[in-house]
Write a protein that holds these residues in place. Structure first.
Motif, PDB file in Angstrom:
ATOM      1  N   ASP A  20      56.333  36.152   6.519  1.00 27.84           N
ATOM      2  CA  ASP A  20      56.759  34.688   6.084  1.00 27.84           C
ATOM      3  C   ASP A  20      58.073  34.274   6.953  1.00 27.84           C
ATOM      4  OD1 ASP A  20      54.976  34.294   4.489  1.00 27.84           O
ATOM      5  OD2 ASP A  20      56.114  34.749   2.516  1.00 27.84           O
ATOM      6  N   ASP A  21      58.869  35.460   7.529  1.00 28.22           N
ATOM      7  CA  ASP A  21      60.082  35.162   8.213  1.00 28.22           C
ATOM      8  C   ASP A  21      59.870  34.950   9.562  1.00 28.22           C
ATOM      9  OD1 ASP A  21      59.493  37.702   8.979  1.00 28.22           O
ATOM     10  OD2 ASP A  21      61.483  38.676   8.531  1.00 28.22           O
ATOM     11  N   LEU A  22      58.423  35.065   9.989  1.00 26.82           N
ATOM     12  CA  LEU A  22      58.324  34.667  11.518  1.00 26.82           C
ATOM     13  C   LEU A  22      58.773  33.679  12.039  1.00 26.82           C
ATOM     14  CD1 LEU A  22      56.599  35.694  14.049  1.00 26.82           C
ATOM     15  CD2 LEU A  22      54.749  34.509  13.018  1.00 26.82           C
ATOM     16  N   PHE A  23      58.889  32.562  11.414  1.00 30.54           N
ATOM     17  CA  PHE A  23      59.361  31.488  12.038  1.00 30.54           C
ATOM     18  C   PHE A  23      60.737  30.949  11.296  1.00 30.54           C
ATOM     19  CE2 PHE A  23      54.737  31.094  12.008  1.00 30.54           C
ATOM     20  CZ  PHE A  23      54.344  31.120  13.499  1.00 30.54           C
ATOM     21  N   GLY A  24      61.410  32.029  10.961  1.00 29.90           N
ATOM     22  CA  GLY A  24      62.836  31.527  10.667  1.00 29.90           C
ATOM     23  C   GLY A  24      63.027  30.978   9.265  1.00 29.90           C
ATOM     24  N   GLU A  48      40.241  24.164  16.749  1.00 32.53           N
ATOM     25  CA  GLU A  48      39.204  24.048  17.208  1.00 32.53           C
ATOM     26  C   GLU A  48      39.173  24.120  18.667  1.00 32.53           C
ATOM     27  OE1 GLU A  48      35.003  21.663  16.830  1.00 32.53           O
ATOM     28  OE2 GLU A  48      36.779  21.071  15.413  1.00 32.53           O
ATOM     29  N   ALA A  49      40.014  22.964  18.983  1.00 30.13           N
ATOM     30  CA  ALA A  49      40.024  22.815  20.604  1.00 30.13           C
ATOM     31  C   ALA A  49      40.969  23.839  21.278  1.00 30.13           C
ATOM     32  CB  ALA A  49      40.701  21.357  20.728  1.00 30.13           C
ATOM     33  N   GLY A  50      41.747  24.760  20.791  1.00 33.22           N
ATOM     34  CA  GLY A  50      42.301  25.860  21.464  1.00 33.22           C
ATOM     35  C   GLY A  50      43.810  25.004  21.808  1.00 33.22           C
ATOM     36  N   ALA A  51      44.053  24.054  21.219  1.00 31.09           N
ATOM     37  CA  ALA A  51      45.521  23.518  21.532  1.00 31.09           C
ATOM     38  C   ALA A  51      46.660  23.699  20.509  1.00 31.09           C
ATOM     39  CB  ALA A  51      45.340  21.981  21.314  1.00 31.09           C
ATOM     40  N   THR A  52      47.749  23.615  20.601  1.00 31.17           N
ATOM     41  CA  THR A  52      48.734  23.801  19.683  1.00 31.17           C
ATOM     42  C   THR A  52      49.608  22.498  19.405  1.00 31.17           C
ATOM     43  OG1 THR A  52      50.643  25.602  19.406  1.00 31.17           O
ATOM     44  CG2 THR A  52      50.683  24.195  21.458  1.00 31.17           C
ATOM     45  N   TYR A  53      50.365  22.804  18.564  1.00 28.08           N
ATOM     46  CA  TYR A  53      51.225  21.636  17.927  1.00 28.08           C
ATOM     47  C   TYR A  53      52.601  21.721  18.631  1.00 28.08           C
ATOM     48  CZ  TYR A  53      54.493  19.133  14.631  1.00 28.08           C
ATOM     49  OH  TYR A  53      55.310  18.377  14.196  1.00 28.08           O
ATOM     50  N   ALA A 113      60.369  21.732   7.739  1.00 28.95           N
ATOM     51  CA  ALA A 113      59.240  21.156   7.081  1.00 28.95           C
ATOM     52  C   ALA A 113      58.128  21.047   8.091  1.00 28.95           C
ATOM     53  CB  ALA A 113      59.887  19.929   6.969  1.00 28.95           C
ATOM     54  N   GLN A 114      58.334  21.369   9.276  1.00 30.95           N
ATOM     55  CA  GLN A 114      57.073  21.574  10.319  1.00 30.95           C
ATOM     56  C   GLN A 114      56.597  22.772  10.655  1.00 30.95           C
ATOM     57  OE1 GLN A 114      57.593  18.692  13.767  1.00 30.95           O
ATOM     58  NE2 GLN A 114      59.933  18.084  13.066  1.00 30.95           N
ATOM     59  N   LEU A 115      57.357  24.005   9.932  1.00 35.53           N
ATOM     60  CA  LEU A 115      56.871  25.268  10.133  1.00 35.53           C
ATOM     61  C   LEU A 115      55.290  25.434   9.553  1.00 35.53           C
ATOM     62  CD1 LEU A 115      60.126  27.234   9.663  1.00 35.53           C
ATOM     63  CD2 LEU A 115      59.229  26.232  11.795  1.00 35.53           C
ATOM     64  N   PRO A 116      54.989  25.031   8.881  1.00 34.57           N
ATOM     65  CA  PRO A 116      53.679  25.009   8.153  1.00 34.57           C
ATOM     66  C   PRO A 116      52.473  25.010   9.239  1.00 34.57           C
ATOM     67  CG  PRO A 116      54.725  23.989   6.336  1.00 34.57           C
ATOM     68  CD  PRO A 116      55.478  23.924   7.680  1.00 34.57           C
ATOM     69  N   MET A 117      52.595  23.951  10.179  1.00 34.93           N
ATOM     70  CA  MET A 117      51.811  23.539  11.433  1.00 34.93           C
ATOM     71  C   MET A 117      51.977  24.978  12.070  1.00 34.93           C
ATOM     72  SD  MET A 117      50.229  20.834  10.961  1.00 34.93           S
ATOM     73  CE  MET A 117      49.624  20.811  12.518  1.00 34.93           C
ATOM     74  N   LEU A 118      52.983  25.336  12.467  1.00 35.84           N
ATOM     75  CA  LEU A 118      53.106  26.701  13.192  1.00 35.84           C
ATOM     76  C   LEU A 118      52.359  28.010  12.674  1.00 35.84           C
ATOM     77  CD1 LEU A 118      56.595  26.536  14.644  1.00 35.84           C
ATOM     78  CD2 LEU A 118      54.586  25.495  15.775  1.00 35.84           C
ATOM     79  N   GLY A 158      49.952  32.184  18.610  1.00 29.50           N
ATOM     80  CA  GLY A 158      49.868  31.146  19.534  1.00 29.50           C
ATOM     81  C   GLY A 158      51.400  30.908  19.950  1.00 29.50           C
ATOM     82  N   PRO A 159      51.364  30.347  21.122  1.00 30.87           N
ATOM     83  CA  PRO A 159      52.643  29.967  21.898  1.00 30.87           C
ATOM     84  C   PRO A 159      53.526  28.767  20.957  1.00 30.87           C
ATOM     85  CG  PRO A 159      50.993  28.673  23.032  1.00 30.87           C
ATOM     86  CD  PRO A 159      50.263  29.763  21.937  1.00 30.87           C
ATOM     87  N   LEU A 160      54.631  28.890  21.453  1.00 31.41           N
ATOM     88  CA  LEU A 160      55.487  27.716  21.021  1.00 31.41           C
ATOM     89  C   LEU A 160      55.920  26.767  22.143  1.00 31.41           C
ATOM     90  CD1 LEU A 160      57.618  26.401  18.842  1.00 31.41           C
ATOM     91  CD2 LEU A 160      59.412  27.814  19.964  1.00 31.41           C
TER      92      LEU A 160
END
Length: 361
Positions: free
Chosen positions: A3-7, A248-253, A266-271, A277-279
């Motif tokens: 859970d601490d992966l994204f700080g 599905e498209a191999g894209a990222t947020y 509040a945007q971390l759930p998307m990551l 995947g990359p940031l």
């Protein structure tokens, strides 16, 4: 995945740090730095980095590329280049000098949002930077804006080309791939704020977005580090369905730090939903100016030569995300606007310092 992966657990600013978040006007470069030297007319020369800056750059994760939004700001004298230069001069010569700065390993090409660029224009950019440099390219607004706008920015009518697969491919992806080659880091489709009528029809727009993304050509093998990223300016997009379309498209947020969007945490759930995947992150606007505060920020911050509103909380949160992602072998592309704190090169240095602090713990 931890859970601490994204700080999630972020260091709190010290009392000294909290005090620094108040508006300031002083230049934050070190006092012992040598004064900027005047350069020969017609020539732009890089600032010679001090030992502290070189040490800082060497301590950053190899997977991290930090940079700014564009590079044509005369106020960056003494920070990126030496001497006085016009916008026009920096437009021609500034990129090659910018790319010599130890911390600047990427840059966002924002002008492509207003008018599509040609293969030769992208080739010209690529020829000015080192082999390891990567570009972030904004897709043109003709594809990403739901409205056709007048010169003052007001929406006039629905845009029939919004999320057009054909235009996205021909006006953005193909020219950037051909012109930048392996130096293409991210193609960002920044979806402008939607009118209320379209916000009520998000499932339909999600399907149109899915169709567009699936129609785009693969970036690899031409650009092995390249990624398609979608940035939004309406929090209503941030749903599991949106994440599923990107996956599905191999894209990222694209993590968008902007006053129209919720805070970073509040945007971390998307990551998390798209991991691994990359940031891709664009820090656009300090929240003190509100969601429509670009003009206010410009009036206050120009000529962008100092920090006015240091946002230490966002720096710490972003550094934690960067450290978590790069620490697990993923790339990170982070570009920062002058509107984030007042001076993008100084904010880049501040974020870099926070990332190195986390690595030393």
């Amino acid at each position: 995945m931890q859970d601490d992966l994204f700080g999630d657990t972020l260091p709190k600013p010290s009392a000294e740090g909290a005090a620094a978040q108040a508006p300031v006007s002083q230049h934050t470069a070190k006092k012992e730095d040598p004064p900027a030297r005047r350069t020969r007319s017609g020539t732009v020369a890089p600032v010679v980095p001090d030992d502290a800056l070189k040490t800082l750059a060497a301590a950053l994760p190899a997977q991290l590329r930090l940079g700014t939004s564009s590079w044509t700001y005369p106020g960056w004298k003494g920070l990126v280049w030496e001497g006085e230069h016009s916008d026009a001069q920096l437009s021609k010569q500034g990129l090659a000098v910018y790319a010599q700065h130890p911390l600047m390993r990427t840059v966002s090409i924002d002008r492509s949002f207003y008018r599509p660029l040609t293969v030769s224009q992208f080739e010209h950019y690529a020829s000015q930077v080192p082999d390891d440099f990567r570009f972030v390219v904004k897709a043109p607004s003709v594809v990403t804006d739901a409205l056709v706008r007048s010169e003052d920015g007001r929406g006039r009518q629905p845009n029939p080309a919004f999320l057009s697969p054909e235009l996205a491919r021909s006006e953005c992806v193909e020219p950037a791939l051909q012109g930048l080659g392996h130096k293409l880091g991210a193609l960002v489709f920044q979806l402008s704020p939607l009118p209320l009528a379209q916000l009520d029809r998000l499932p339909l727009l999600l399907e149109r977005l899915r169709t567009m993304l699936l129609a785009l050509p693969a970036l690899a093998p031409t650009a092995p580090d390249g990624v398609i990223a979608v940035e939004v300016r309406d929090p209503e997009w941030l749903t599991p369905d949106f994440a599923a379309v990107l996956r599905e498209a191999g894209a990222t947020y694209c993590l968008g730090l902007h006053a129209k969007m919720p805070p970073l945490q509040a945007q971390l759930p998307m990551l998390r939903a798209l991991w691994p995947g990359p940031l891709v992150c664009r820090w656009n606007l300090n929240p003190v100016h509100g969601p429509y505060g670009y003009e206010d920020a410009e009036r206050l911050y120009e000529p962008y030569d100092r920090l006015h509103h240091p946002d230490l909380e966002t720096r710490a949160a972003l550094a934690a995300v960067i450290a978590g992602i790069t620490g697990r072998g993923q790339n990170a592309l982070v570009t920062i606007s002058n509107h984030a704190e007042g001076c993008a090169p100084l904010t880049v240095r501040g974020v870099a310092e926070e990332v190195v602090k986390l690595g030393a713990r």
